[in-house]
Scaffold this motif. Structure first.
Motif, PDB file in Angstrom:
ATOM      1  N   ILE A 127      -3.191 -15.691  27.082  1.00  0.00           N
ATOM      2  CA  ILE A 127      -2.244 -15.433  28.180  1.00  0.00           C
ATOM      3  C   ILE A 127      -1.005 -14.691  27.696  1.00  0.00           C
ATOM      4  O   ILE A 127      -0.377 -15.071  26.715  1.00  0.00           O
ATOM      5  CB  ILE A 127      -1.824 -16.766  28.846  1.00  0.00           C
ATOM      6  N   VAL A 128      -0.666 -13.616  28.405  1.00  0.00           N
ATOM      7  CA  VAL A 128       0.608 -12.942  28.194  1.00  0.00           C
ATOM      8  C   VAL A 128       1.559 -13.470  29.264  1.00  0.00           C
ATOM      9  O   VAL A 128       1.216 -13.497  30.453  1.00  0.00           O
ATOM     10  CB  VAL A 128       0.461 -11.408  28.272  1.00  0.00           C
ATOM     11  N   GLY A 129       2.726 -13.907  28.822  1.00  0.00           N
ATOM     12  CA  GLY A 129       3.724 -14.422  29.750  1.00  0.00           C
ATOM     13  C   GLY A 129       4.687 -13.323  30.146  1.00  0.00           C
ATOM     14  O   GLY A 129       4.858 -12.320  29.436  1.00  0.00           O
ATOM     15  N   PRO A 141      -8.036  -2.582  28.696  1.00  0.00           N
ATOM     16  CA  PRO A 141      -7.995  -1.494  27.710  1.00  0.00           C
ATOM     17  C   PRO A 141      -6.634  -1.356  27.022  1.00  0.00           C
ATOM     18  O   PRO A 141      -6.453  -0.442  26.221  1.00  0.00           O
ATOM     19  CB  PRO A 141      -8.306  -0.247  28.549  1.00  0.00           C
ATOM     20  N   CYS A 142      -5.676  -2.232  27.351  1.00  0.00           N
ATOM     21  CA  CYS A 142      -4.350  -2.285  26.714  1.00  0.00           C
ATOM     22  C   CYS A 142      -3.522  -1.042  27.082  1.00  0.00           C
ATOM     23  O   CYS A 142      -3.768   0.052  26.568  1.00  0.00           O
ATOM     24  CB  CYS A 142      -4.461  -2.414  25.187  1.00  0.00           C
ATOM     25  N   GLY A 143      -2.537  -1.273  27.927  1.00  0.00           N
ATOM     26  CA  GLY A 143      -1.709  -0.149  28.400  1.00  0.00           C
ATOM     27  C   GLY A 143      -0.918   0.511  27.291  1.00  0.00           C
ATOM     28  O   GLY A 143      -0.879   1.746  27.187  1.00  0.00           O
ATOM     29  N   THR A 144      -0.303  -0.308  26.424  1.00  0.00           N
ATOM     30  CA  THR A 144       0.481   0.288  25.341  1.00  0.00           C
ATOM     31  C   THR A 144      -0.457   0.891  24.286  1.00  0.00           C
ATOM     32  O   THR A 144      -0.137   1.913  23.682  1.00  0.00           O
ATOM     33  CB  THR A 144       1.441  -0.750  24.708  1.00  0.00           C
ATOM     34  N   TYR A 176      -7.829 -11.090  21.503  1.00  0.00           N
ATOM     35  CA  TYR A 176      -8.136  -9.674  21.766  1.00  0.00           C
ATOM     36  C   TYR A 176      -7.846  -9.370  23.228  1.00  0.00           C
ATOM     37  O   TYR A 176      -7.945 -10.247  24.091  1.00  0.00           O
ATOM     38  CB  TYR A 176      -9.588  -9.326  21.393  1.00  0.00           C
ATOM     39  N   ASP A 177      -7.443  -8.146  23.465  1.00  0.00           N
ATOM     40  CA  ASP A 177      -7.079  -7.727  24.822  1.00  0.00           C
ATOM     41  C   ASP A 177      -8.351  -7.508  25.633  1.00  0.00           C
ATOM     42  O   ASP A 177      -9.212  -6.725  25.239  1.00  0.00           O
ATOM     43  CB  ASP A 177      -6.244  -6.441  24.745  1.00  0.00           C
ATOM     44  N   ARG A 178      -8.462  -8.216  26.753  1.00  0.00           N
ATOM     45  CA  ARG A 178      -9.625  -8.030  27.648  1.00  0.00           C
ATOM     46  C   ARG A 178      -9.496  -6.716  28.414  1.00  0.00           C
ATOM     47  O   ARG A 178     -10.493  -6.168  28.887  1.00  0.00           O
ATOM     48  CB  ARG A 178      -9.728  -9.189  28.638  1.00  0.00           C
ATOM     49  N   LEU A 224      -6.770  -5.881  18.952  1.00  0.00           N
ATOM     50  CA  LEU A 224      -6.376  -7.208  18.465  1.00  0.00           C
ATOM     51  C   LEU A 224      -4.862  -7.331  18.628  1.00  0.00           C
ATOM     52  O   LEU A 224      -4.097  -6.510  18.114  1.00  0.00           O
ATOM     53  CB  LEU A 224      -6.765  -7.380  16.991  1.00  0.00           C
ATOM     54  N   CYS A 225      -4.450  -8.369  19.371  1.00  0.00           N
ATOM     55  CA  CYS A 225      -3.028  -8.573  19.689  1.00  0.00           C
ATOM     56  C   CYS A 225      -2.362  -9.408  18.594  1.00  0.00           C
ATOM     57  O   CYS A 225      -3.045 -10.028  17.773  1.00  0.00           O
ATOM     58  CB  CYS A 225      -2.911  -9.256  21.045  1.00  0.00           C
ATOM     59  N   PRO A 226      -1.024  -9.494  18.604  1.00  0.00           N
ATOM     60  CA  PRO A 226      -0.304 -10.171  17.511  1.00  0.00           C
ATOM     61  C   PRO A 226      -0.727 -11.620  17.265  1.00  0.00           C
ATOM     62  O   PRO A 226      -0.769 -12.054  16.135  1.00  0.00           O
ATOM     63  CB  PRO A 226       1.159 -10.101  17.955  1.00  0.00           C
ATOM     64  N   TYR A 235       7.238 -12.186  21.240  1.00  0.00           N
ATOM     65  CA  TYR A 235       7.671 -11.353  22.373  1.00  0.00           C
ATOM     66  C   TYR A 235       7.105  -9.939  22.230  1.00  0.00           C
ATOM     67  O   TYR A 235       6.891  -9.461  21.123  1.00  0.00           O
ATOM     68  CB  TYR A 235       9.203 -11.320  22.413  1.00  0.00           C
ATOM     69  N   LEU A 236       6.876  -9.275  23.366  1.00  0.00           N
ATOM     70  CA  LEU A 236       6.322  -7.918  23.365  1.00  0.00           C
ATOM     71  C   LEU A 236       7.393  -6.964  23.884  1.00  0.00           C
ATOM     72  O   LEU A 236       8.099  -7.299  24.846  1.00  0.00           O
ATOM     73  CB  LEU A 236       5.103  -7.833  24.285  1.00  0.00           C
ATOM     74  N   GLY A 237       7.489  -5.767  23.256  1.00  0.00           N
ATOM     75  CA  GLY A 237       8.447  -4.764  23.743  1.00  0.00           C
ATOM     76  C   GLY A 237       8.094  -4.376  25.168  1.00  0.00           C
ATOM     77  O   GLY A 237       8.876  -4.508  26.113  1.00  0.00           O
ATOM     78  N   MET A 238       6.884  -3.929  25.324  1.00  0.00           N
ATOM     79  CA  MET A 238       6.365  -3.558  26.640  1.00  0.00           C
ATOM     80  C   MET A 238       4.947  -4.086  26.715  1.00  0.00           C
ATOM     81  O   MET A 238       4.357  -4.473  25.701  1.00  0.00           O
ATOM     82  CB  MET A 238       6.357  -2.029  26.781  1.00  0.00           C
ATOM     83  N   CYS A 239       4.405  -4.134  27.895  1.00  0.00           N
ATOM     84  CA  CYS A 239       3.026  -4.579  28.047  1.00  0.00           C
ATOM     85  C   CYS A 239       2.462  -3.872  29.277  1.00  0.00           C
ATOM     86  O   CYS A 239       2.939  -4.113  30.404  1.00  0.00           O
ATOM     87  CB  CYS A 239       2.990  -6.096  28.213  1.00  0.00           C
ATOM     88  N   GLY A 240       1.491  -3.001  29.055  1.00  0.00           N
ATOM     89  CA  GLY A 240       0.953  -2.179  30.146  1.00  0.00           C
ATOM     90  C   GLY A 240       0.190  -3.002  31.169  1.00  0.00           C
ATOM     91  O   GLY A 240       0.462  -2.922  32.374  1.00  0.00           O
ATOM     92  N   HIS A 241      -0.753  -3.824  30.686  1.00  0.00           N
ATOM     93  CA  HIS A 241      -1.521  -4.625  31.653  1.00  0.00           C
ATOM     94  C   HIS A 241      -0.579  -5.600  32.349  1.00  0.00           C
ATOM     95  O   HIS A 241      -0.724  -5.888  33.537  1.00  0.00           O
ATOM     96  CB  HIS A 241      -2.677  -5.377  30.959  1.00  0.00           C
ATOM     97  N   GLY A 242       0.406  -6.118  31.592  1.00  0.00           N
ATOM     98  CA  GLY A 242       1.363  -7.067  32.151  1.00  0.00           C
ATOM     99  C   GLY A 242       2.221  -6.423  33.235  1.00  0.00           C
ATOM    100  O   GLY A 242       2.534  -7.063  34.249  1.00  0.00           O
TER     101      GLY A 242
HETATM  102  O1  PYC Z   1      -1.559  -3.840  28.026  1.00  0.00           O
HETATM  103  O2  PYC Z   1       0.047  -3.137  26.710  1.00  0.00           O
HETATM  104  C1  PYC Z   1      -0.803  -3.961  27.039  1.00  0.00           C
HETATM  105  C2  PYC Z   1      -0.960  -5.181  26.220  1.00  0.00           C
HETATM  106  C3  PYC Z   1      -0.299  -5.499  25.060  1.00  0.00           C
HETATM  107  C4  PYC Z   1      -0.786  -6.737  24.655  1.00  0.00           C
HETATM  108  C5  PYC Z   1      -1.723  -7.158  25.567  1.00  0.00           C
HETATM  109  N1  PYC Z   1      -1.813  -6.180  26.513  1.00  0.00           N
END
Ligand code: PYC
Length: 316
Positions: A59-61, A237-240, A233-235, A227-229, A84-91
């Motif tokens: 889960i990404v919060g 395609p990961c926006g960033t 793994y990102d389900r 592979l996330c931090p 913490y994530l700088g940005m998150c595309g799917h989020g």
């Molecule tokens: O979509 O950018 C993204 C992302 C980062 C980590 C998980 N999803």
């Protein structure tokens, strides 16, 4: 008993848990400043929200914030099981879909403040969302590392809102049935990067590993495994990650400005991506656009009982 109200969504299979009430009180400063306060004083609310036993590593919060920048409709801070994530595309796609579900925004353009900059978004009539991400660029090309148990591997270091190591030639079988082996390989790559002191700009840790292969659907351009931090793994395609890929494609002259790139995830979900050139300097900067769809799938209240020994989550 403390209560946190959340709305869950998923974007191409990747979950986002948005805190809509009961989150940390971070004041009204710029989001980068509020992020520092979140980390220093309220990290227990991050782990309570996304870590087990209430959450999971996947889960990404997201914390909905009143924006500091008056040009923005909303602000958001993203976090996960380890930080913490700088940005998150799917989020961000999930955040926009959730704001629409709450009737807080309508169709059209919305600027959203994040700790790493303002992100322009567009909510389309079919429910899909385009995110015009923060500027992306390739930092280093064709970096050689020695991966334990695998030998020499080459990849590019690129920024797409987070730091990525992107590998085309890895000898791995990109399939859902093989995610354990892919995760193990990704972790070894991360260790090899750290041991060789290979970083993003200004010594930033490269905390996302991205492998590429042929798409399962010929309508798509590529499949990835990210592979996330926190080692999930990102389900999606990961926006960033897709933004970092666009930066590399642009730098190599392999994708023209505004040409569509269809990035497939390891579970087969797809983001449609394109870019515009921002700076034609030797380190070319691009503005990536990522289009995808999110669905709201739960609305709940988290109960934080101080007698519970795992009230703040299982922290590692
Ligand atoms: O979509 O950018 C993204 C992302 C980062 C980590 C998980 N999803």
């Amino acid at each position: 008993m403390k209560k946190i109200s959340i709305i869950d969504s998923h974007t191409g299979g990747e979950p986002t848990r948005l805190i809509v009430a009961g989150g940390p009180e971070l004041g009204s400063g710029p989001l980068a400043q509020r992020l520092t306060l979140f980390k220093e004083k309220f990290d227990h609310l991050r782990s309570a929200t996304v870590c087990e036993p209430r959450g999971s590593d996947v889960i990404v919060g997201a914390l909905a914030c009143v924006p500091h920048d008056p040009a923005c409709s909303a602000g958001v801070i993203f976090f996960n099981n380890v930080g913490y994530l700088g940005m998150c595309g799917h989020g961000m796609i999930g955040f926009i879909a959730t704001l629409a579900y709450q009737n807080k925004i309508g169709l059209g353009h919305h600027k959203i403040e994040t700790p790493v900059g303002v992100v322009a978004t567009e909510l389309h009539a079919d429910g899909s969302v385009t995110v015009h991400n923060v500027p992306a660029y390739r930092h280093r090309k064709d970096v050689k590392i020695s991966v334990a148990g695998h030998g020499e591997v080459r990849g590019d270091v690129a920024w797409g809102g987070n730091w990525f190591f992107l590998i085309a030639e890895h000898g791995q079988n990109l399939s859902l049935a093989n995610v354990n082996a892919l995760s193990d390989f990704g972790q070894r790559v991360k260790t090899a990067l750290a041991e060789a002191q290979i970083t993003g700009q200004d010594g930033a840790e490269i905390d996302h590993i991205e492998l590429f292969g042929a798409p399962t659907n010929p309508a798509n351009d590529s499949q990835n495994f990210v592979l996330c931090p926190g080692n999930a793994y990102d389900r999606s395609p990961c926006g960033t990650g897709t933004s970092a890929k666009l930066a590399c494609l642009a730098a190599d002259g392999k994708l023209a400005e505004r040409q569509i790139w269809r990035q497939e995830s390891i579970i087969g979900s797809v983001f449609e991506a394109s870019y515009q050139i921002l700076e034609s300097t030797p380190r070319q900067k691009i503005l990536p656009s990522i289009k995808g769809q999110a669905f709201v799938n739960a609305e709940a209240t988290l109960l934080l009982d101080q007698r519970d020994p795992f009230v703040w989550g299982i922290r590692n």
